[in-house]
Structures are given as C-alpha cells and as structure tokens.
Design a protein around this motif. Structure first.
Motif, PDB file in Angstrom:
ATOM      1  N   ARG A  69       0.931  -1.478  -0.284  1.00 22.79           N
ATOM      2  CA  ARG A  69      -0.168  -0.123  -0.116  1.00 22.79           C
ATOM      3  C   ARG A  69       0.633   1.258   0.162  1.00 22.79           C
ATOM      4  O   ARG A  69       0.452   2.252  -0.991  1.00 22.79           O
ATOM      5  N   GLU A  70       2.073   1.046   0.601  1.00 25.08           N
ATOM      6  CA  GLU A  70       2.907   2.200   0.699  1.00 25.08           C
ATOM      7  C   GLU A  70       3.469   2.635  -0.454  1.00 25.08           C
ATOM      8  O   GLU A  70       4.096   3.554  -0.678  1.00 25.08           O
ATOM      9  N   GLY A  71       3.969   1.755  -1.390  1.00 24.00           N
ATOM     10  CA  GLY A  71       4.121   2.439  -2.681  1.00 24.00           C
ATOM     11  C   GLY A  71       5.260   2.296  -2.873  1.00 24.00           C
ATOM     12  O   GLY A  71       6.288   1.571  -2.215  1.00 24.00           O
ATOM     13  N   ALA A  72       5.779   3.343  -3.608  1.00 22.00           N
ATOM     14  CA  ALA A  72       6.817   4.102  -3.256  1.00 22.00           C
ATOM     15  C   ALA A  72       8.075   4.136  -2.176  1.00 22.00           C
ATOM     16  O   ALA A  72       9.209   3.833  -2.268  1.00 22.00           O
ATOM     17  N   ALA A  81      16.268  10.627  -9.339  1.00 23.64           N
ATOM     18  CA  ALA A  81      17.220  12.038  -9.424  1.00 23.64           C
ATOM     19  C   ALA A  81      16.693  12.929  -9.512  1.00 23.64           C
ATOM     20  O   ALA A  81      15.461  13.332  -9.622  1.00 23.64           O
ATOM     21  N   GLY A  82      16.828  14.470  -8.504  1.00 25.89           N
ATOM     22  CA  GLY A  82      16.795  15.290  -8.066  1.00 25.89           C
ATOM     23  C   GLY A  82      15.462  15.889  -8.650  1.00 25.89           C
ATOM     24  O   GLY A  82      14.885  15.601  -8.876  1.00 25.89           O
ATOM     25  N   GLU A 177      15.795  11.011  -0.045  1.00 27.36           N
ATOM     26  CA  GLU A 177      15.317  10.842  -1.384  1.00 27.36           C
ATOM     27  C   GLU A 177      14.431  11.457  -1.732  1.00 27.36           C
ATOM     28  O   GLU A 177      13.014  11.542  -1.222  1.00 27.36           O
ATOM     29  N   ARG A 178      14.139  11.843  -3.140  1.00 24.30           N
ATOM     30  CA  ARG A 178      12.868  12.485  -3.771  1.00 24.30           C
ATOM     31  C   ARG A 178      12.360  10.925  -3.947  1.00 24.30           C
ATOM     32  O   ARG A 178      13.298   9.791  -5.255  1.00 24.30           O
ATOM     33  N   ILE A 179      10.739  10.727  -4.411  1.00 26.34           N
ATOM     34  CA  ILE A 179      11.028   9.358  -4.501  1.00 26.34           C
ATOM     35  C   ILE A 179       9.214   9.939  -5.453  1.00 26.34           C
ATOM     36  O   ILE A 179       8.964   8.472  -5.989  1.00 26.34           O
ATOM     37  N   GLY A 180       8.754  10.797  -5.836  1.00 24.96           N
ATOM     38  CA  GLY A 180       7.683  11.115  -6.635  1.00 24.96           C
ATOM     39  C   GLY A 180       7.920  12.605  -6.336  1.00 24.96           C
ATOM     40  O   GLY A 180       7.698  13.329  -6.277  1.00 24.96           O
ATOM     41  N   PRO A 181       6.447  13.279  -7.048  1.00 23.05           N
ATOM     42  CA  PRO A 181       6.292  14.798  -8.027  1.00 23.05           C
ATOM     43  C   PRO A 181       6.022  15.851  -6.389  1.00 23.05           C
ATOM     44  O   PRO A 181       5.186  14.354  -5.671  1.00 23.05           O
ATOM     45  N   GLY A 182       6.413  15.770  -5.600  1.00 24.59           N
ATOM     46  CA  GLY A 182       6.546  16.641  -4.530  1.00 24.59           C
ATOM     47  C   GLY A 182       6.663  15.656  -3.316  1.00 24.59           C
ATOM     48  O   GLY A 182       5.819  15.983  -2.058  1.00 24.59           O
ATOM     49  N   ARG A 183       7.459  14.275  -3.553  1.00 23.64           N
ATOM     50  CA  ARG A 183       7.752  13.885  -2.355  1.00 23.64           C
ATOM     51  C   ARG A 183       8.569  13.069  -2.278  1.00 23.64           C
ATOM     52  O   ARG A 183       9.636  12.886  -2.700  1.00 23.64           O
ATOM     53  N   TRP A 184       9.637  13.102  -1.294  1.00 19.88           N
ATOM     54  CA  TRP A 184      10.526  12.305  -0.475  1.00 19.88           C
ATOM     55  C   TRP A 184      10.631  11.989   0.758  1.00 19.88           C
ATOM     56  O   TRP A 184       9.283  11.448   0.933  1.00 19.88           O
ATOM     57  N   ARG A 185      11.692  10.937   1.030  1.00 21.57           N
ATOM     58  CA  ARG A 185      12.002  10.485   2.115  1.00 21.57           C
ATOM     59  C   ARG A 185      13.047  10.591   2.558  1.00 21.57           C
ATOM     60  O   ARG A 185      13.906  10.228   2.215  1.00 21.57           O
TER      61      ARG A 185
END
Length: 209
Positions: A69-72, A81-82, A177-185
């Motif tokens: 369910r948490e995906g990326a 990348a950036g 790390e960036r894991i999607g548009p407007g989403r980091w971890r």
C-alpha cells in the motif's frame, strides 16, 4: 512516538542537553565525509541490506499488504534524480521495519507530524517539531540521487539537542531521496533503538500524496 524503556538506562530525565556553540556538528563544513562517524559510514554503506532485512521481517509478520500500500515509500529502488528537497514545512510520518530486539514489532506506522526544513549556512537543517522523539540534523550534498542526513535524536523533556557525534547512541544517519512529484523520504538504516530501518516520508504541508 513513545519513549523507549531502554532510554531509562541513559538517565535522560535527569540530564541537561546543551547545544554546542559550533552548532549541530563539531566543526562547520558542507562535506559530510569530514564529520561522519565510522559507525554511521558503515550504516549508510549497508543501507540496502538493512532495508531488505526490515522488509522481509515485516512481510513475514503479516504486513505484506501494508508494504504494498505504501508503494514507492517502501521500495528500496524508488529514489529519483533531483530536484533536492526544498525548504518549507512538511507533513511527515515514520514507518519502522524489522524488530531489532525480541518483543519489538516488525512493522510500526506512526501518525503524521510536522517537520521543517530551512537553510543553514550553505546546508539545510531538518527538524521534527514536537513529539516524544525529535530528529534534528543537517542535510549535506550527496550525489545525483540522494543527499545525506546527519543528526541526533532529542526527547520531549529536552529543550536543546546534542551535537552530532557527542553521544553515539543519539546519532542518526540517513539518505534523503525524492520518490515522486512533491514527495521525499529519509531512509535511516540501523537506528540504535527498536528497528532495522526507519523511513520518514516528507510531503509539503497542504499537498496530497
């Protein structure tokens, strides 16, 4: 997050934590390699192994659907990348994977909280605002895919934080790390308490996931 029973061994309720005059690191530098401890260097080097071990333990304990369910967020290969994470206020939440000690859970998802990222002398300072356990530290330049977080853990009864490296048990090291548009971890391998891996999701406040 709850204050761990193990922390009583360190007498936290009686100690006075004073931030050092030099700031969050022993001497100011924008190169993380100049300040990172040997043990944290190893933790970051083996981050993928910790991630996989934590996921395996969580799946074995019945949390495969939660992970899916948490995906990326819980995919070791999801880093993109950036661009680097911008300054601002974030909705953050932490998931812990893999019990470090008997009696701990292999999967814990905590409720969201607020954290802030702001510029600080050529770096960025990340801080969790409030709560029983607060991550506070600096984000250093890394490579094209990830930056490096070095910080410490502060607790609810402390108004200031220890300097990185002052107490190894409080050190926190991870990759942003960036894991999607407007989403980091923030991936934190082998934290000193509870789990094999902690993952903090960071989403700009007001954005949807």
């Amino acid at each position: 997050m709850r204050i761990l029973p193990l922390l009583l061994l360190f007498g936290l309720s009686a100690c006075h934590v004073i931030e050092q005059p030099a700031g969050l690191i022993p001497r100011w530098t924008t190169a993380y390699r100049e300040v990172i401890s040997d043990s944290d260097r190893l933790r970051l080097r083996d981050w993928r192994k910790s991630f996989e071990v934590g996921l395996a333990a969580a799946r074995k304990s019945g949390h495969a659907a939660d992970i899916a369910r948490e995906g990326a967020l819980l995919n070791p290969d999801a880093a993109l990348a950036g661009p680097a994470i911008p300054d601002g206020i974030y909705r953050c939440r932490v998931i812990k994977l893999g019990a470090k000690d008997p009696g701990n859970l292999d999967y814990i998802a905590y409720p969201p909280f607020t954290c802030r990222i702001r510029s600080e002398r050529g770096l960025q300072r990340l801080g969790k605002l409030g709560g029983a356990q607060r991550y506070v530290g600096l984000i250093f330049p890394g490579d094209a895919v990830r930056n490096v977080f070095l910080g410490t853990l502060a607790f609810a009864d402390e108004s200031r934080v220890l300097q990185y490296g002052q107490d190894e048990q409080r050190n926190v090291a991870g990759y942003v790390e960036r894991i999607g548009p407007g989403r980091w971890r923030l991936v934190m391998p082998e934290p000193h308490f509870e789990s094999r891996l902690d993952v903090m999701e960071l989403v700009p406040l007001g954005a949807s996931t």
